[in-house]
Design a protein around this motif. Structure first.
Motif, mmCIF file in Angstrom:
data_model
loop_
_atom_site.group_PDB
_atom_site.id
_atom_site.type_symbol
_atom_site.label_atom_id
_atom_site.label_comp_id
_atom_site.label_asym_id
_atom_site.label_seq_id
_atom_site.Cartn_x
_atom_site.Cartn_y
_atom_site.Cartn_z
ATOM 1 N N LEU A 144 -59.738 -75.998 89.426
ATOM 2 C CA LEU A 144 -60.357 -74.990 88.711
ATOM 3 C C LEU A 144 -61.462 -75.407 88.032
ATOM 4 C CD1 LEU A 144 -57.146 -73.143 87.075
ATOM 5 C CD2 LEU A 144 -58.878 -72.245 88.419
ATOM 6 N N ARG A 145 -62.361 -74.588 87.941
ATOM 7 C CA ARG A 145 -63.714 -75.073 87.019
ATOM 8 C C ARG A 145 -63.393 -74.874 85.459
ATOM 9 N NH1 ARG A 145 -64.844 -70.555 84.119
ATOM 10 N NH2 ARG A 145 -64.553 -68.384 85.151
ATOM 11 N N PRO A 146 -63.740 -75.577 84.830
ATOM 12 C CA PRO A 146 -63.622 -75.704 83.030
ATOM 13 C C PRO A 146 -63.771 -74.205 82.870
ATOM 14 C CG PRO A 146 -65.080 -77.209 83.627
ATOM 15 C CD PRO A 146 -64.860 -76.683 85.070
ATOM 16 N N GLY A 147 -62.459 -73.583 81.989
ATOM 17 C CA GLY A 147 -62.498 -72.414 81.758
ATOM 18 C C GLY A 147 -61.849 -71.404 82.531
ATOM 19 N N GLY A 148 -61.490 -72.002 83.849
ATOM 20 C CA GLY A 148 -60.919 -71.206 85.084
ATOM 21 C C GLY A 148 -59.568 -70.715 84.501
ATOM 22 N N THR A 149 -58.964 -69.726 85.128
ATOM 23 C CA THR A 149 -57.925 -68.903 84.914
ATOM 24 C C THR A 149 -56.762 -69.344 85.728
ATOM 25 O OG1 THR A 149 -59.329 -67.016 83.979
ATOM 26 C CG2 THR A 149 -56.912 -66.835 84.489
ATOM 27 N N VAL A 150 -55.612 -69.356 85.189
ATOM 28 C CA VAL A 150 -54.256 -69.349 85.981
ATOM 29 C C VAL A 150 -53.408 -68.170 85.752
ATOM 30 C CG1 VAL A 150 -52.169 -70.430 86.676
ATOM 31 C CG2 VAL A 150 -53.989 -71.902 85.972
ATOM 32 N N ARG A 151 -53.147 -67.582 86.972
ATOM 33 C CA ARG A 151 -52.290 -66.364 86.968
ATOM 34 C C ARG A 151 -50.880 -66.808 87.352
ATOM 35 N NH1 ARG A 151 -54.819 -61.251 86.477
ATOM 36 N NH2 ARG A 151 -56.747 -61.711 85.382
ATOM 37 N N PHE A 152 -49.922 -66.521 86.655
ATOM 38 C CA PHE A 152 -48.689 -66.870 87.199
ATOM 39 C C PHE A 152 -47.726 -65.993 87.046
ATOM 40 C CE2 PHE A 152 -49.256 -68.081 82.672
ATOM 41 C CZ PHE A 152 -48.020 -67.933 82.078
ATOM 42 N N ARG A 193 -47.746 -75.999 79.776
ATOM 43 C CA ARG A 193 -48.083 -76.670 78.485
ATOM 44 C C ARG A 193 -48.372 -78.107 78.751
ATOM 45 N NH1 ARG A 193 -44.813 -72.967 75.125
ATOM 46 N NH2 ARG A 193 -46.077 -71.273 74.205
ATOM 47 N N ALA A 194 -47.284 -78.715 79.168
ATOM 48 C CA ALA A 194 -47.353 -80.186 79.738
ATOM 49 C C ALA A 194 -48.474 -80.597 80.407
ATOM 50 C CB ALA A 194 -46.107 -80.600 80.106
ATOM 51 N N ALA A 195 -48.886 -79.719 81.149
ATOM 52 C CA ALA A 195 -50.229 -80.020 82.094
ATOM 53 C C ALA A 195 -51.404 -79.776 81.256
ATOM 54 C CB ALA A 195 -49.843 -79.319 83.478
ATOM 55 N N GLY A 196 -51.613 -79.556 80.172
ATOM 56 C CA GLY A 196 -52.656 -79.458 79.550
ATOM 57 C C GLY A 196 -53.415 -78.010 79.769
ATOM 58 N N PHE A 197 -52.707 -76.961 80.066
ATOM 59 C CA PHE A 197 -53.379 -75.541 80.184
ATOM 60 C C PHE A 197 -53.052 -74.691 78.766
ATOM 61 C CE2 PHE A 197 -52.572 -76.358 84.877
ATOM 62 C CZ PHE A 197 -53.722 -76.016 85.214
ATOM 63 N N GLU A 198 -54.002 -74.143 78.392
ATOM 64 C CA GLU A 198 -53.973 -73.204 77.305
ATOM 65 C C GLU A 198 -53.478 -71.781 77.710
ATOM 66 O OE1 GLU A 198 -57.994 -72.775 76.071
ATOM 67 O OE2 GLU A 198 -58.055 -74.819 75.294
ATOM 68 N N LEU A 199 -52.067 -71.671 76.964
ATOM 69 C CA LEU A 199 -51.471 -70.542 77.393
ATOM 70 C C LEU A 199 -52.050 -69.104 76.843
ATOM 71 C CD1 LEU A 199 -48.858 -70.182 79.302
ATOM 72 C CD2 LEU A 199 -49.266 -72.597 78.309
ATOM 73 N N GLY A 200 -52.306 -68.243 77.716
ATOM 74 C CA GLY A 200 -52.675 -66.794 77.192
ATOM 75 C C GLY A 200 -51.464 -65.971 77.167
ATOM 76 N N PRO A 201 -51.631 -64.716 77.141
ATOM 77 C CA PRO A 201 -50.403 -63.636 76.850
ATOM 78 C C PRO A 201 -49.659 -64.081 78.128
ATOM 79 C CG PRO A 201 -52.671 -62.669 76.775
ATOM 80 C CD PRO A 201 -52.954 -64.130 77.307
ATOM 81 N N LEU A 221 -44.534 -63.719 83.380
ATOM 82 C CA LEU A 221 -45.494 -63.061 84.002
ATOM 83 C C LEU A 221 -46.616 -63.465 82.974
ATOM 84 C CD1 LEU A 221 -47.296 -61.386 86.190
ATOM 85 C CD2 LEU A 221 -46.426 -59.371 84.652
ATOM 86 N N GLY A 222 -47.657 -64.201 83.451
ATOM 87 C CA GLY A 222 -48.895 -64.232 82.217
ATOM 88 C C GLY A 222 -49.997 -65.104 82.767
ATOM 89 N N THR A 223 -50.713 -65.457 81.907
ATOM 90 C CA THR A 223 -52.137 -66.152 82.214
ATOM 91 C C THR A 223 -52.153 -67.618 81.484
ATOM 92 O OG1 THR A 223 -53.272 -65.028 80.372
ATOM 93 C CG2 THR A 223 -53.258 -63.819 82.456
ATOM 94 N N ALA A 224 -52.832 -68.349 81.798
ATOM 95 C CA ALA A 224 -53.306 -69.585 81.366
ATOM 96 C C ALA A 224 -54.674 -69.918 81.635
ATOM 97 C CB ALA A 224 -52.313 -70.762 81.612
ATOM 98 N N ARG A 225 -55.347 -70.929 81.012
ATOM 99 C CA ARG A 225 -56.730 -71.332 81.021
ATOM 100 C C ARG A 225 -56.639 -72.982 81.228
ATOM 101 N NH1 ARG A 225 -61.899 -71.081 77.877
ATOM 102 N NH2 ARG A 225 -60.834 -72.357 76.197
ATOM 103 N N ARG A 226 -57.747 -73.254 81.999
ATOM 104 C CA ARG A 226 -57.982 -74.803 82.076
ATOM 105 C C ARG A 226 -59.115 -74.859 80.867
ATOM 106 N NH1 ARG A 226 -61.561 -78.776 86.178
ATOM 107 N NH2 ARG A 226 -62.177 -80.263 84.558
#
Length: 229
Positions: A144-152, A193-201, A221-226
């Motif tokens: 992921l690019r810095p600031g990139g999004t994870v949808r899970f 969280r342990a992997a260093g992602f910032e959790l979103g909603p 169901l949610g989002t996270a961010r690098r």
């Protein structure tokens, strides 16, 4: 631009063809299609992918059921799937999709793509079955690019003390062997969280929403961010 597989950039060697569960794959292919409407998973996929744009990597694409739900703002999807039968079905699904989708073999723990190449990553019912969750999420963060999004959209531990004991017992005995390496007691939010992602909603949900509570019912169901830094 066609997808060109690269050698895994992560440390160590992980075979892209090391995952082969032909019996489970056939069962999963049938059951997952039924679950789209009977369990409402199709609607969850819409929510999972809504608003995505740019270049997306999907980890563990299975038989490609997410593909039809990607919005037109997505310019490209690279879908990684190590199981041969499911990958073949994903290729067929990609041919029916309006968004450009390239399906490729690869292990989640050593993704065959360049670092910081994607705007978003999609994790859909995959962290339960990868062989190494921390290594997988480190790879997701790498690509992921810095600031990139994870949808899970994942399932995991839930339901209280008794159900938690049942889930742990299943993981330690028959469940992974019968279900293609799936585990029902993992904790995706804690792992992100342990992997260093910032959790979103994010929100907890039950699948199916109505009916018996199964070891696989407890989903998130949610989002996270690098992080940018």
């Amino acid at each position: 631009m066609p997808f060109k597989p690269l050698r895994p950039a992560g440390s160590g060697k992980v075979s892209a063809e090391a995952v082969h569960h032909p019996v489970f794959a056939r069962s999963y292919a049938r059951l997952s299609v039924r679950a789209e409407t009977r369990m409402g998973i199709g609607g969850v996929r819409d929510r999972l992918l809504a608003g995505l744009s740019g270049r997306v990597i999907e980890i563990g694409a299975g038989n490609g059921l997410n593909f039809a739900h990607y919005p037109g703002t997505v310019s490209e999807v690279v879908a990684i799937e190590p199981e041969r039968l499911l990958r073949q079905l994903a290729v067929e699904a990609a041919l029916r999709c309006e968004v450009p989708v390239d399906v490729a073999p690869g292990a989640a723990e050593a993704l065959p793509v360049k670092s910081e190449a994607y705007d978003a990553a999609v994790l859909s019912l995959v962290l339960c079955s990868v062989r190494d969750v921390p290594r997988t999420l480190a790879e997701v963060r790498r690509v992921l690019r810095p600031g990139g999004t994870v949808r899970f959209f994942e399932h995991g531990r839930g339901g209280g003390r008794v159900m938690g004991a049942v889930q742990r017992g299943l993981d330690a005995t028959v469940w992974p062997r019968l279900c293609g390496g799936c585990h029902v007691a993992r904790e995706p939010i804690a792992a992100l969280r342990a992997a260093g992602f910032e959790l979103g909603p994010y929100r907890r949900l039950l699948m199916p929403e109505k009916g018996p509570r199964l070891p696989t019912s407890y989903c998130v169901l949610g989002t996270a961010r690098r992080p940018l830094g």
